[in-house]
Design a protein around this motif. Sequence first.
Motif, PDB file in Angstrom:
ATOM      1  N   MET A   1       0.808  -1.206   0.000  1.00 50.14           N
ATOM      2  CA  MET A   1       0.000   0.000   0.000  1.00 50.14           C
ATOM      3  C   MET A   1       0.857   1.279   0.000  1.00 50.14           C
ATOM      4  N   ARG A   2       2.180   1.105   0.079  1.00 53.27           N
ATOM      5  CA  ARG A   2       3.059   2.275   0.096  1.00 53.27           C
ATOM      6  C   ARG A   2       2.835   3.121  -1.145  1.00 53.27           C
ATOM      7  N   ASP A   3       2.754   4.424  -0.918  1.00 46.48           N
ATOM      8  CA  ASP A   3       2.619   5.437  -1.969  1.00 46.48           C
ATOM      9  C   ASP A   3       1.286   5.386  -2.719  1.00 46.48           C
ATOM     10  N   LEU A   4       0.304   4.672  -2.200  1.00 46.61           N
ATOM     11  CA  LEU A   4      -1.023   4.621  -2.814  1.00 46.61           C
ATOM     12  C   LEU A   4      -1.981   5.545  -2.075  1.00 46.61           C
ATOM     13  N   PRO A   5      -3.092   5.921  -2.702  1.00 42.72           N
ATOM     14  CA  PRO A   5      -4.107   6.733  -2.017  1.00 42.72           C
ATOM     15  C   PRO A   5      -4.756   5.910  -0.892  1.00 42.72           C
ATOM     16  N   LEU A   6      -4.607   6.357   0.338  1.00 36.50           N
ATOM     17  CA  LEU A   6      -5.105   5.619   1.496  1.00 36.50           C
ATOM     18  C   LEU A   6      -6.105   6.443   2.301  1.00 36.50           C
ATOM     19  N   ALA A   7      -6.858   5.723   3.136  1.00 41.40           N
ATOM     20  CA  ALA A   7      -7.840   6.353   4.016  1.00 41.40           C
ATOM     21  C   ALA A   7      -7.629   5.869   5.438  1.00 41.40           C
ATOM     22  N   VAL A   8      -7.933   6.743   6.381  1.00 39.73           N
ATOM     23  CA  VAL A   8      -8.055   6.380   7.791  1.00 39.73           C
ATOM     24  C   VAL A   8      -9.483   6.702   8.165  1.00 39.73           C
ATOM     25  N   ILE A   9     -10.179   5.732   8.733  1.00 35.55           N
ATOM     26  CA  ILE A   9     -11.547   5.953   9.200  1.00 35.55           C
ATOM     27  C   ILE A   9     -11.527   5.817  10.709  1.00 35.55           C
ATOM     28  N   ALA A  10     -11.856   6.913  11.390  1.00 38.82           N
ATOM     29  CA  ALA A  10     -11.843   6.920  12.855  1.00 38.82           C
ATOM     30  C   ALA A  10     -12.883   7.911  13.357  1.00 38.82           C
ATOM     31  N   GLU A  11     -13.669   7.473  14.308  1.00 40.20           N
ATOM     32  CA  GLU A  11     -14.752   8.304  14.837  1.00 40.20           C
ATOM     33  C   GLU A  11     -14.416   8.901  16.199  1.00 40.20           C
ATOM     34  N   ASP A  12     -13.164   8.843  16.596  1.00 39.08           N
ATOM     35  CA  ASP A  12     -12.774   9.387  17.899  1.00 39.08           C
ATOM     36  C   ASP A  12     -11.368   9.982  17.811  1.00 39.08           C
ATOM     37  N   GLN A  13     -10.775  10.248  18.945  1.00 34.20           N
ATOM     38  CA  GLN A  13      -9.475  10.911  18.982  1.00 34.20           C
ATOM     39  C   GLN A  13      -8.349  10.084  18.389  1.00 34.20           C
ATOM     40  N   LYS A  14      -8.582   8.815  18.094  1.00 36.72           N
ATOM     41  CA  LYS A  14      -7.548   8.007  17.440  1.00 36.72           C
ATOM     42  C   LYS A  14      -7.281   8.498  16.025  1.00 36.72           C
ATOM     43  N   ALA A  15      -8.171   9.311  15.481  1.00 32.32           N
ATOM     44  CA  ALA A  15      -8.051   9.774  14.095  1.00 32.32           C
ATOM     45  C   ALA A  15      -6.713  10.466  13.848  1.00 32.32           C
ATOM     46  N   VAL A  16      -6.337  11.369  14.701  1.00 29.45           N
ATOM     47  CA  VAL A  16      -5.100  12.125  14.510  1.00 29.45           C
ATOM     48  C   VAL A  16      -3.889  11.203  14.645  1.00 29.45           C
ATOM     49  N   HIS A  17      -3.898  10.365  15.658  1.00 30.04           N
ATOM     50  CA  HIS A  17      -2.795   9.427  15.862  1.00 30.04           C
ATOM     51  C   HIS A  17      -2.656   8.498  14.661  1.00 30.04           C
ATOM     52  N   MET A  18      -3.758   7.931  14.198  1.00 32.99           N
ATOM     53  CA  MET A  18      -3.721   7.029  13.041  1.00 32.99           C
ATOM     54  C   MET A  18      -3.224   7.760  11.796  1.00 32.99           C
ATOM     55  N   ALA A  19      -3.672   9.006  11.618  1.00 35.51           N
ATOM     56  CA  ALA A  19      -3.226   9.786  10.457  1.00 35.51           C
ATOM     57  C   ALA A  19      -1.709   9.952  10.472  1.00 35.51           C
ATOM     58  N   LYS A  20      -1.160  10.241  11.629  1.00 39.97           N
ATOM     59  CA  LYS A  20       0.287  10.388  11.738  1.00 39.97           C
ATOM     60  C   LYS A  20       0.994   9.085  11.368  1.00 39.97           C
ATOM     61  N   LEU A  21       0.487   7.965  11.873  1.00 39.01           N
ATOM     62  CA  LEU A  21       1.106   6.674  11.589  1.00 39.01           C
ATOM     63  C   LEU A  21       1.049   6.337  10.099  1.00 39.01           C
ATOM     64  N   VAL A  22      -0.127   6.471   9.507  1.00 40.53           N
ATOM     65  CA  VAL A  22      -0.313   6.074   8.111  1.00 40.53           C
ATOM     66  C   VAL A  22       0.407   7.025   7.161  1.00 40.53           C
ATOM     67  N   SER A  23       0.640   8.259   7.596  1.00 33.62           N
ATOM     68  CA  SER A  23       1.341   9.213   6.727  1.00 33.62           C
ATOM     69  C   SER A  23       2.767   8.761   6.408  1.00 33.62           C
ATOM     70  N   ASN A  24       3.284   7.813   7.174  1.00 33.70           N
ATOM     71  CA  ASN A  24       4.591   7.240   6.855  1.00 33.70           C
ATOM     72  C   ASN A  24       4.555   6.408   5.587  1.00 33.70           C
ATOM     73  N   TRP A  25       3.367   5.981   5.163  1.00 35.12           N
ATOM     74  CA  TRP A  25       3.232   5.100   4.006  1.00 35.12           C
ATOM     75  C   TRP A  25       2.878   5.833   2.735  1.00 35.12           C
ATOM     76  N   THR A  26       2.249   6.990   2.862  1.00 37.84           N
ATOM     77  CA  THR A  26       1.751   7.666   1.672  1.00 37.84           C
ATOM     78  C   THR A  26       1.677   9.164   1.880  1.00 37.84           C
ATOM     79  N   ASP A  27       1.754   9.890   0.765  1.00 36.75           N
ATOM     80  CA  ASP A  27       1.535  11.333   0.790  1.00 36.75           C
ATOM     81  C   ASP A  27       0.114  11.664   0.341  1.00 36.75           C
TER      82      ASP A  27
END
Length: 166
Positions: A1-27
């Motif tokens: 999934m590296r460098d592909l269009p990705l999504a994070v789906i989160a309905e709580d405060q984990k959203a920001v944390h997950m976004a930071k983590l996944v941003s390592n894989w894609t722009d």
Amino acid sequence: MRDLPLAVIAEDQKAVHMAKLVSNWTDDLIVFTNGHQVISAEEKGFLNSAGITVNEKKIVSLTGKGGQLGKIQLEDQTEVLRDGGFIASEWIQAATFESDLGYHLNEQGGIETDSMQRTKTPGVFACGDTRIAGASQLIMAASEGSMAAIAVNAELLEEKFNGMQT
């Protein structure tokens, strides 16, 4: 999934944390909060400055082929193409740990133990998912199980040799 269009789906405060983590894989990352406003204006600004889009519209469906995500359809009929994604799920302990054994529960609802996995009730040990209600990892549970086994063995040896002369 590296460098592909990705999504994070989160309905709580984990959203920001997950976004930071996944941003390592894609722009090319979009955070979807599924109609929930859980990201502050300051956090949105921070994420936007990192090239991460936040979408707070309600999700109607996720579609794709062969087990791969293809698009996310939103309540306003917008379709957002994504090649993959991550869902930040809520961890709910499957079992309640209330018991007549007399141990105490910690703030997360798990069983309170010391570093050797002993509860405050003599002869009662706990490890893994029983000890912490929330996110757990198999390797940590196995490690805690090993510590509990060592402590149980030590107690049994002390019981066996208690009172014997050396």
